[in-house]
Motif scaffolding. Sequence first.
Motif, PDB file in Angstrom:
ATOM      1  N   THR A  11       0.822  -1.125   0.028  1.00 31.41           N
ATOM      2  CA  THR A  11       0.082  -0.075  -0.235  1.00 31.41           C
ATOM      3  C   THR A  11       0.778   1.244  -0.025  1.00 31.41           C
ATOM      4  O   THR A  11       0.622   2.282  -0.750  1.00 31.41           O
ATOM      5  CB  THR A  11      -1.100  -0.091   1.042  1.00 31.41           C
ATOM      6  N   LEU A  12       1.973   1.291   0.690  1.00 32.34           N
ATOM      7  CA  LEU A  12       2.820   2.293   0.752  1.00 32.34           C
ATOM      8  C   LEU A  12       3.437   2.554  -0.319  1.00 32.34           C
ATOM      9  O   LEU A  12       3.505   3.717  -0.814  1.00 32.34           O
ATOM     10  CB  LEU A  12       3.804   2.289   2.023  1.00 32.34           C
ATOM     11  N   THR A  15       1.063   3.782  -3.361  1.00 34.98           N
ATOM     12  CA  THR A  15       0.610   5.305  -2.887  1.00 34.98           C
ATOM     13  C   THR A  15       1.967   6.052  -3.554  1.00 34.98           C
ATOM     14  O   THR A  15       1.656   6.983  -4.286  1.00 34.98           O
ATOM     15  CB  THR A  15       0.563   5.330  -1.425  1.00 34.98           C
ATOM     16  N   LEU A  16       3.108   5.774  -2.986  1.00 35.90           N
ATOM     17  CA  LEU A  16       4.238   6.507  -3.316  1.00 35.90           C
ATOM     18  C   LEU A  16       4.623   6.803  -4.960  1.00 35.90           C
ATOM     19  O   LEU A  16       4.834   7.630  -5.508  1.00 35.90           O
ATOM     20  CB  LEU A  16       5.305   6.189  -2.458  1.00 35.90           C
ATOM     21  N   PHE A  50      -2.744   6.582   2.313  1.00 36.00           N
ATOM     22  CA  PHE A  50      -2.430   6.814   3.795  1.00 36.00           C
ATOM     23  C   PHE A  50      -3.543   6.390   4.605  1.00 36.00           C
ATOM     24  O   PHE A  50      -3.482   5.794   5.778  1.00 36.00           O
ATOM     25  CB  PHE A  50      -1.552   8.117   4.141  1.00 36.00           C
ATOM     26  N   LEU A  53      -3.693   2.903   4.717  1.00 38.74           N
ATOM     27  CA  LEU A  53      -2.573   2.215   5.288  1.00 38.74           C
ATOM     28  C   LEU A  53      -2.800   2.221   6.802  1.00 38.74           C
ATOM     29  O   LEU A  53      -2.305   1.316   7.666  1.00 38.74           O
ATOM     30  CB  LEU A  53      -1.037   3.005   4.890  1.00 38.74           C
TER      31      LEU A  53
END
Length: 135
Positions: A11-12, A15-16, A50, A53
């Motif tokens: 997920t992180l 996302t980035l 986020f 997350l």
Amino acid sequence: LCFLPLTAALTLVLTLIICNNLPNNAKGSELPQISELGTGQAYGMFAAGFILLLPQLLAILFGRLLFLIQSQDHAPRWLLILIHIVPCVSGIFMLIMATVSVDRNQSLHLTGAYGMFGLISAYLFMHTILILYLW
């Protein structure tokens, strides 16, 4: 619970990567800081990533705390709970960082970012001390 660390990392990272590929208001840097990834059109994805997350991280922490309480007789339970409250509070700062756009209110966004990273660093330090104590 076994797959949550993997899904949280995915997920992180996603996302980035997505925020880095969307147009944003970051000026001049090839690898922007994390706050600059959530500017412009990338803000919605930044906030959604986020927010998705946070429950994953809270579930990981809760599972870790339950495991330590059940398996460790040497460390006092109040200490284990106190150590694991710190990253839960950092989740509040994560929500502030994610939901407050750096374009609208930079100081509040930065407070969320610094609070989140500061409390995560404090948790890692306290957890390391606990591991050394238990070892």
